[in-house]
Design a protein around this motif. Sequence first.
Motif, PDB file in Angstrom:
ATOM      1  N   LEU A  75       9.610  17.741 -23.089  1.00 17.27           N
ATOM      2  CA  LEU A  75       9.453  16.485 -22.341  1.00 17.27           C
ATOM      3  C   LEU A  75      10.673  15.569 -22.529  1.00 17.27           C
ATOM      4  O   LEU A  75      10.545  14.367 -22.753  1.00 17.27           O
ATOM      5  N   VAL A  76      11.837  16.140 -22.392  1.00 22.10           N
ATOM      6  CA  VAL A  76      13.079  15.401 -22.638  1.00 22.10           C
ATOM      7  C   VAL A  76      13.260  14.264 -21.639  1.00 22.10           C
ATOM      8  O   VAL A  76      13.681  13.155 -22.002  1.00 22.10           O
ATOM      9  N   GLY A  77      12.954  14.513 -20.361  1.00 20.70           N
ATOM     10  CA  GLY A  77      13.101  13.469 -19.355  1.00 20.70           C
ATOM     11  C   GLY A  77      12.272  12.244 -19.663  1.00 20.70           C
ATOM     12  O   GLY A  77      12.743  11.098 -19.550  1.00 20.70           O
ATOM     13  N   GLU A  78      11.018  12.470 -20.076  1.00 19.90           N
ATOM     14  CA  GLU A  78      10.129  11.360 -20.428  1.00 19.90           C
ATOM     15  C   GLU A  78      10.676  10.600 -21.638  1.00 19.90           C
ATOM     16  O   GLU A  78      10.649   9.359 -21.677  1.00 19.90           O
ATOM     17  N   LYS A  79      11.172  11.319 -22.628  1.00 17.79           N
ATOM     18  CA  LYS A  79      11.695  10.674 -23.834  1.00 17.79           C
ATOM     19  C   LYS A  79      12.921   9.813 -23.518  1.00 17.79           C
ATOM     20  O   LYS A  79      13.074   8.722 -24.073  1.00 17.79           O
ATOM     21  N   ARG A  80      13.761  10.303 -22.630  1.00 17.71           N
ATOM     22  CA  ARG A  80      14.947   9.507 -22.275  1.00 17.71           C
ATOM     23  C   ARG A  80      14.557   8.250 -21.499  1.00 17.71           C
ATOM     24  O   ARG A  80      15.170   7.182 -21.693  1.00 17.71           O
ATOM     25  N   ILE A  82      11.773   6.594 -21.841  1.00 18.25           N
ATOM     26  CA  ILE A  82      11.212   5.711 -22.863  1.00 18.25           C
ATOM     27  C   ILE A  82      12.338   5.000 -23.612  1.00 18.25           C
ATOM     28  O   ILE A  82      12.283   3.788 -23.848  1.00 18.25           O
ATOM     29  N   ALA A  83      13.362   5.757 -23.972  1.00 20.67           N
ATOM     30  CA  ALA A  83      14.479   5.189 -24.741  1.00 20.67           C
ATOM     31  C   ALA A  83      15.188   4.093 -23.962  1.00 20.67           C
ATOM     32  O   ALA A  83      15.486   3.020 -24.507  1.00 20.67           O
ATOM     33  N   VAL A  84      15.450   4.336 -22.695  1.00 15.68           N
ATOM     34  CA  VAL A  84      16.140   3.337 -21.875  1.00 15.68           C
ATOM     35  C   VAL A  84      15.298   2.069 -21.757  1.00 15.68           C
ATOM     36  O   VAL A  84      15.800   0.947 -21.885  1.00 15.68           O
ATOM     37  N   ALA A  85      13.989   2.239 -21.526  1.00 15.14           N
ATOM     38  CA  ALA A  85      13.105   1.073 -21.417  1.00 15.14           C
ATOM     39  C   ALA A  85      13.023   0.312 -22.730  1.00 15.14           C
ATOM     40  O   ALA A  85      12.927  -0.923 -22.750  1.00 15.14           O
ATOM     41  N   ALA A  86      13.052   1.035 -23.851  1.00 18.09           N
ATOM     42  CA  ALA A  86      12.966   0.381 -25.159  1.00 18.09           C
ATOM     43  C   ALA A  86      14.207  -0.457 -25.443  1.00 18.09           C
ATOM     44  O   ALA A  86      14.108  -1.589 -25.947  1.00 18.09           O
ATOM     45  N   VAL A  87      15.383   0.073 -25.121  1.00 16.57           N
ATOM     46  CA  VAL A  87      16.634  -0.644 -25.389  1.00 16.57           C
ATOM     47  C   VAL A  87      16.699  -1.946 -24.601  1.00 16.57           C
ATOM     48  O   VAL A  87      17.323  -2.927 -25.051  1.00 16.57           O
ATOM     49  N   GLU A  88      16.040  -2.001 -23.456  1.00 12.67           N
ATOM     50  CA  GLU A  88      16.012  -3.240 -22.677  1.00 12.67           C
ATOM     51  C   GLU A  88      15.298  -4.372 -23.413  1.00 12.67           C
ATOM     52  O   GLU A  88      15.398  -5.537 -23.014  1.00 12.67           O
ATOM     53  N   THR A 103      12.874  10.979 -29.844  1.00 11.56           N
ATOM     54  CA  THR A 103      12.850   9.800 -28.978  1.00 11.56           C
ATOM     55  C   THR A 103      13.671   8.659 -29.580  1.00 11.56           C
ATOM     56  O   THR A 103      14.475   8.041 -28.866  1.00 11.56           O
ATOM     57  N   PRO A 104      13.546   8.335 -30.867  1.00  6.51           N
ATOM     58  CA  PRO A 104      14.456   7.345 -31.449  1.00  6.51           C
ATOM     59  C   PRO A 104      15.927   7.751 -31.355  1.00  6.51           C
ATOM     60  O   PRO A 104      16.801   6.885 -31.184  1.00  6.51           O
ATOM     61  N   GLN A 105      16.218   9.050 -31.464  1.00  5.50           N
ATOM     62  CA  GLN A 105      17.606   9.485 -31.285  1.00  5.50           C
ATOM     63  C   GLN A 105      18.100   9.121 -29.887  1.00  5.50           C
ATOM     64  O   GLN A 105      19.235   8.665 -29.711  1.00  5.50           O
ATOM     65  N   PHE A 106      17.250   9.302 -28.886  1.00  6.34           N
ATOM     66  CA  PHE A 106      17.631   8.920 -27.526  1.00  6.34           C
ATOM     67  C   PHE A 106      17.780   7.407 -27.398  1.00  6.34           C
ATOM     68  O   PHE A 106      18.594   6.932 -26.594  1.00  6.34           O
ATOM     69  N   VAL A 107      17.013   6.648 -28.179  1.00  6.76           N
ATOM     70  CA  VAL A 107      17.215   5.197 -28.230  1.00  6.76           C
ATOM     71  C   VAL A 107      18.626   4.896 -28.736  1.00  6.76           C
ATOM     72  O   VAL A 107      19.346   4.068 -28.169  1.00  6.76           O
ATOM     73  N   ALA A 108      19.029   5.593 -29.795  1.00  3.86           N
ATOM     74  CA  ALA A 108      20.380   5.401 -30.338  1.00  3.86           C
ATOM     75  C   ALA A 108      21.440   5.710 -29.278  1.00  3.86           C
ATOM     76  O   ALA A 108      22.422   4.975 -29.129  1.00  3.86           O
ATOM     77  N   LEU A 208       5.783   9.396 -26.760  1.00  8.00           N
ATOM     78  CA  LEU A 208       5.135   9.999 -25.598  1.00  8.00           C
ATOM     79  C   LEU A 208       3.664   9.640 -25.507  1.00  8.00           C
ATOM     80  O   LEU A 208       3.019   9.298 -26.514  1.00  8.00           O
ATOM     81  N   HIS A 209       3.113   9.777 -24.304  1.00  8.05           N
ATOM     82  CA  HIS A 209       1.688   9.510 -24.090  1.00  8.05           C
ATOM     83  C   HIS A 209       0.815  10.450 -24.916  1.00  8.05           C
ATOM     84  O   HIS A 209      -0.329  10.119 -25.241  1.00  8.05           O
ATOM     85  N   THR A 210       1.350  11.630 -25.280  1.00  6.16           N
ATOM     86  CA  THR A 210       0.579  12.595 -26.067  1.00  6.16           C
ATOM     87  C   THR A 210       0.287  12.096 -27.479  1.00  6.16           C
ATOM     88  O   THR A 210      -0.571  12.657 -28.163  1.00  6.16           O
ATOM     89  N   LYS A 211       0.981  11.055 -27.934  1.00  6.68           N
ATOM     90  CA  LYS A 211       0.729  10.499 -29.263  1.00  6.68           C
ATOM     91  C   LYS A 211      -0.500   9.593 -29.291  1.00  6.68           C
ATOM     92  O   LYS A 211      -1.065   9.324 -30.361  1.00  6.68           O
ATOM     93  N   PHE A 212      -0.912   9.097 -28.116  1.00  7.88           N
ATOM     94  CA  PHE A 212      -1.985   8.109 -28.050  1.00  7.88           C
ATOM     95  C   PHE A 212      -3.354   8.761 -28.220  1.00  7.88           C
ATOM     96  O   PHE A 212      -3.630   9.828 -27.678  1.00  7.88           O
TER      97      PHE A 212
END
Length: 253
Positions: A75-80, A82-88, A103-108, A208-212
């Motif tokens: 689910l790389v696309g979803e993680k990326r 998420i990362a872009v939205a988080a950095v905002e 996912t945090p790596q993609f935030v970085a 990811l939504h799978t964590k919820f």
Amino acid sequence: MNADERQRQILVRARTDGRVQVGSLAADLAVAEETVRRDLRELVDRGVLQRVHGGAYPVESAGFESNIKHRSTSLVGEKRRIAVAAVERMHGAETVYIDEGVTPQFVAEAIRPENPITVVTSSLLAAGSLADAANVTVLLLGGRLRGRTLATVDHWALRMLGDLVIDLAFLGANGISRDHGLTTPDPAVAAVKSEVVARARRRVFVGLHTKFGVASFCRFADVTDFEALVTDTGLSPSEARRFSVLGPQVVRA
């Protein structure tokens, strides 16, 4: 094949492949789809699988945790996104913590600040992503390196965190539920995350939504500790509302 052996094989396959489908399981195990659904219900009741439409995926627990190789291809696309939205949501933070995990790596990777910031991280992957980034000073926590996630833990990391005050922390989890909060399988990882929660003025969950709706072994924070939960559109609007009632804004990227 009896039910116990069938369920053992289903669990092994789920943990190996990251997900199982009812139809393919029924064909491979030579049983009816309803038999597979019954097996999945029992495994869900045991807390080792999480049910989704058409199949199930494994819950990470004290006995099972996926490695970084698997996570980096799932689910790389979803993680990326998420990362872009988080950095905002950085909103001028000058000191930022980035957690272990893909996912945090993609935030970085998404952080490219106009003004100087300091990033603290336990993750070798996140540190490497930011090593040559302009306007970023990286502080890598010391400690024992976990080969499964390439992140540091134990008292060395905790001692370094104890001297810091962090503006914003981006944190992941293996599970997040309204009843049990944010959880992870490893007590050493939970200790680092808990210390970050205590040292950060603001906290944003990325996952990811799978964590919820999932609970792992060690709780390190409550849902109410976070200003935002950033996930993907796989989380239903109704479930997002249930979490937002507890306080944080839920962002579906």
